[in-house]
Design an enzyme around this catalytic site. Structure first.
Site, PDB file in Angstrom:
ATOM      1  N   MET A  57       0.835  -1.210   0.000  1.00 52.54           N
ATOM      2  CA  MET A  57       0.000   0.000   0.000  1.00 52.54           C
ATOM      3  C   MET A  57       0.867   1.255   0.000  1.00 52.54           C
ATOM      4  O   MET A  57       0.382   2.356   0.275  1.00 52.54           O
ATOM      5  CB  MET A  57      -0.934   0.000   1.205  1.00 52.54           C
ATOM      6  CG  MET A  57      -1.940  -1.142   1.150  1.00 52.54           C
ATOM      7  SD  MET A  57      -3.388  -0.865   2.142  1.00 52.54           S
ATOM      8  CE  MET A  57      -2.658  -0.708   3.758  1.00 52.54           C
ATOM      9  N   GLY A  58       2.161   1.105  -0.274  1.00 50.26           N
ATOM     10  CA  GLY A  58       3.035   2.272  -0.358  1.00 50.26           C
ATOM     11  C   GLY A  58       3.568   2.701   0.997  1.00 50.26           C
ATOM     12  O   GLY A  58       3.460   1.966   1.981  1.00 50.26           O
ATOM     13  N   LEU A  91       6.706   2.911   1.588  1.00 50.05           N
ATOM     14  CA  LEU A  91       7.565   1.728   1.704  1.00 50.05           C
ATOM     15  C   LEU A  91       8.702   1.935   2.699  1.00 50.05           C
ATOM     16  O   LEU A  91       9.281   3.025   2.793  1.00 50.05           O
ATOM     17  CB  LEU A  91       8.132   1.366   0.327  1.00 50.05           C
ATOM     18  CG  LEU A  91       7.079   1.072  -0.746  1.00 50.05           C
ATOM     19  CD1 LEU A  91       7.767   0.627  -2.038  1.00 50.05           C
ATOM     20  CD2 LEU A  91       6.075   0.026  -0.296  1.00 50.05           C
ATOM     21  N   GLY A 143      10.801  -3.140   5.703  1.00 43.83           N
ATOM     22  CA  GLY A 143       9.999  -4.375   5.702  1.00 43.83           C
ATOM     23  C   GLY A 143       9.552  -4.716   4.286  1.00 43.83           C
ATOM     24  O   GLY A 143       9.696  -5.859   3.823  1.00 43.83           O
ATOM     25  N   HIS A 144       9.020  -3.709   3.587  1.00 44.41           N
ATOM     26  CA  HIS A 144       8.626  -3.935   2.186  1.00 44.41           C
ATOM     27  C   HIS A 144       9.854  -4.292   1.342  1.00 44.41           C
ATOM     28  O   HIS A 144       9.794  -5.165   0.475  1.00 44.41           O
ATOM     29  CB  HIS A 144       7.991  -2.667   1.602  1.00 44.41           C
ATOM     30  CG  HIS A 144       6.756  -2.196   2.306  1.00 44.41           C
ATOM     31  ND1 HIS A 144       6.726  -1.065   3.090  1.00 44.41           N
ATOM     32  CD2 HIS A 144       5.501  -2.694   2.341  1.00 44.41           C
ATOM     33  CE1 HIS A 144       5.511  -0.890   3.565  1.00 44.41           C
ATOM     34  NE2 HIS A 144       4.741  -1.857   3.137  1.00 44.41           N
ATOM     35  N   GLY A 159       4.313 -10.464   4.147  1.00 46.36           N
ATOM     36  CA  GLY A 159       5.047 -10.444   5.413  1.00 46.36           C
ATOM     37  C   GLY A 159       4.284 -11.122   6.550  1.00 46.36           C
ATOM     38  O   GLY A 159       3.061 -11.075   6.613  1.00 46.36           O
ATOM     39  N   SER A 187       4.165   1.278   8.155  1.00 46.36           N
ATOM     40  CA  SER A 187       3.947   2.597   7.548  1.00 46.36           C
ATOM     41  C   SER A 187       3.277   3.539   8.547  1.00 46.36           C
ATOM     42  O   SER A 187       3.385   4.752   8.420  1.00 46.36           O
ATOM     43  CB  SER A 187       3.084   2.462   6.296  1.00 46.36           C
ATOM     44  OG  SER A 187       3.659   1.541   5.410  1.00 46.36           O
ATOM     45  N   ARG A 188       2.573   2.978   9.513  1.00 43.14           N
ATOM     46  CA  ARG A 188       1.851   3.813  10.484  1.00 43.14           C
ATOM     47  C   ARG A 188       2.751   4.346  11.602  1.00 43.14           C
ATOM     48  O   ARG A 188       2.334   5.224  12.356  1.00 43.14           O
ATOM     49  CB  ARG A 188       0.689   3.037  11.107  1.00 43.14           C
ATOM     50  CG  ARG A 188      -0.418   2.705  10.110  1.00 43.14           C
ATOM     51  CD  ARG A 188      -1.573   2.003  10.795  1.00 43.14           C
ATOM     52  NE  ARG A 188      -2.693   1.747   9.903  1.00 43.14           N
ATOM     53  CZ  ARG A 188      -2.824   0.680   9.109  1.00 43.14           C
ATOM     54  NH1 ARG A 188      -1.878  -0.240   9.098  1.00 43.14           N
ATOM     55  NH2 ARG A 188      -3.869   0.534   8.325  1.00 43.14           N
TER      56      ARG A 188
HETATM   57  P1  AMP Z   1       1.259  -2.954   3.489  1.00 41.46           P
HETATM   58  O1  AMP Z   1       1.897  -1.932   2.623  1.00 41.46           O
HETATM   59  O2  AMP Z   1       1.145  -2.562   4.920  1.00 41.46           O
HETATM   60  O3  AMP Z   1      -0.016  -3.502   2.905  1.00 41.46           O
HETATM   61  O4  AMP Z   1       2.263  -4.176   3.490  1.00 41.46           O
HETATM   62  C1  AMP Z   1       2.652  -4.795   2.296  1.00 41.46           C
HETATM   63  C2  AMP Z   1       3.372  -6.069   2.626  1.00 41.46           C
HETATM   64  O5  AMP Z   1       4.522  -5.763   3.415  1.00 41.46           O
HETATM   65  C3  AMP Z   1       2.521  -7.044   3.451  1.00 41.46           C
HETATM   66  O6  AMP Z   1       2.751  -8.370   2.977  1.00 41.46           O
HETATM   67  C4  AMP Z   1       3.049  -6.857   4.844  1.00 41.46           C
HETATM   68  O7  AMP Z   1       2.889  -7.996   5.665  1.00 41.46           O
HETATM   69  C5  AMP Z   1       4.519  -6.585   4.570  1.00 41.46           C
HETATM   70  N1  AMP Z   1       5.153  -5.890   5.692  1.00 41.46           N
HETATM   71  C6  AMP Z   1       4.774  -4.724   6.253  1.00 41.46           C
HETATM   72  N2  AMP Z   1       5.575  -4.426   7.299  1.00 41.46           N
HETATM   73  C7  AMP Z   1       6.464  -5.435   7.405  1.00 41.46           C
HETATM   74  C8  AMP Z   1       7.545  -5.727   8.291  1.00 41.46           C
HETATM   75  N3  AMP Z   1       7.880  -4.915   9.291  1.00 41.46           N
HETATM   76  N4  AMP Z   1       8.244  -6.863   8.091  1.00 41.46           N
HETATM   77  C9  AMP Z   1       7.921  -7.714   7.076  1.00 41.46           C
HETATM   78  N5  AMP Z   1       6.914  -7.498   6.206  1.00 41.46           N
HETATM   79  C10 AMP Z   1       6.203  -6.377   6.372  1.00 41.46           C
END
Ligand code: AMP
Length: 283
Positions: free
Chosen positions: A28-29, A31, A34-35, A148, A187-188
């Site tokens: 969802m951006g 980034l 983790g991403h 993740g 991201s939060r």
């Molecule tokens: P999001 O942008 O929050 O939808 O996350 C996109 C992907 O990144 C999802 O598969 C999340 O589980 C993964 N993700 C987000 N934060 C982390 C993190 N700290 N470690 C590993 N994966 C992450």
């Protein structure tokens, strides 16, 4: 690296790569590392012959809280730089209008794993996730996708989705990436006050302490109670849930001989943080 903002554009970019291994990372951006770790894992899976596709789409359909959507950080330029650094070949950045028809009427609901943990507290959230991920899978048609473990329930539900709908995509789980002080990257996190940012590593610390207690035979309810007590002491923190569940079914752990998951969601002020730790099967 090429970018596309319409489904048609992406499909024509990918046309010549059909038949190759295509590894997909939906995001969802905003980034962060983790991403980036997911993208690097995707690059390694794809190898030199395959291709890596990432998507950056703030999916309105999965937000159950309008304030959370409105304040979600968006950093498209920096996001593209992260994708480039991690060896992504194609980035799909659609708008909500290009993703969804105004009169869309399909719903995609998972009805078991979604009824607990975050799913029980965020009505419609996982239906929104399943809808967008299935649409993205149809557009990208990847062979593999990386998600993740930070969003452990999401990963479990998407594994169930591809299994039950016979979607030919192999799902890979990636380990949680953390700050040096243990806070899971999210991201939060940028929305945390300095006080809450300083206090937030208590989540991971309490999960690690809980894992030790669990391995020493402390009953599940007591393990959860310790985590709740730790978080309860932090000013401005409201615990949403602390639950020790079966790592596969996400429902109540029936026997300690099965792998388990200790999952937490807590509001630090307005910001909802989630984290988890996998617990070994006990003999
Ligand atoms: P999001 O942008 O929050 O939808 O996350 C996109 C992907 O990144 C999802 O598969 C999340 O589980 C993964 N993700 C987000 N934060 C982390 C993190 N700290 N470690 C590993 N994966 C992450």
């Amino acid at each position: 690296m090429q970018t596309a903002s319409s489904k048609h554009e992406l499909r024509s970019q990918l046309a010549e790569h059909r038949g190759k291994r295509i590894v997909f990372v939906p995001t969802m951006g905003a980034l962060h590392e983790g991403h980036a770790s997911l993208m690097r894992q995707a690059r390694a899976l794809a190898g030199a012959e395959g291709i890596v596709v990432a998507s950056i789409f703030l999916n309105p359909v999965q937000f159950d809280n309008a304030g959370d959507l409105a304040t979600y950080p968006q950093t498209p330029e920096a996001d593209l730089a992260v994708c480039r650094c991690c060896g992504v070949d194609f980035v799909f950045m659609p708008t909500p209008d290009t993703m969804y028809c105004a009169d869309r009427s399909m719903v995609l609901e998972e009805n078991c794993l979604s009824n607990v943990l975050c799913g029980a507290r965020r009505p419609g959230h996982f239906a929104g996730v399943c809808l967008v991920v299935s649409k993205l899978f149809n557009i990208v048609q990847p062979t593999d996708a990386v998600f993740g473990k930070k969003d452990y329930q999401q990963l479990a539900i998407l594994r169930r989705m591809v299994r039950d709908l016979d979607i030919p995509v192999t799902i890979h789980g990636a380990e949680i990436v953390r700050e040096a002080d243990g806070l899971a990257l999210s991201s939060r996190n940028v929305r945390l006050t300095p006080e809450h940012r300083a206090a937030a590593p208590a989540i991971h610390r309490s999960l690690l302490a809980a894992r030790v207690q669990y391995e020493q035979g402390t009953p599940a309810a007591e393990v959860c109670r310790h985590v709740i007590d730790t978080l309860f002491r932090i000013p401005g923190v409201r615990v949403d849930y602390v639950e020790l569940v079966d790592a596969e079914t996400l429902h109540e752990l029936q026997q300690p001989s099965r792998p388990a998951l200790l999952a937490v969601a807590a509001y630090f002020g307005e910001v909802r943080l989630i984290d988890n730790v996998e617990l070994p099967a006990l003999s």
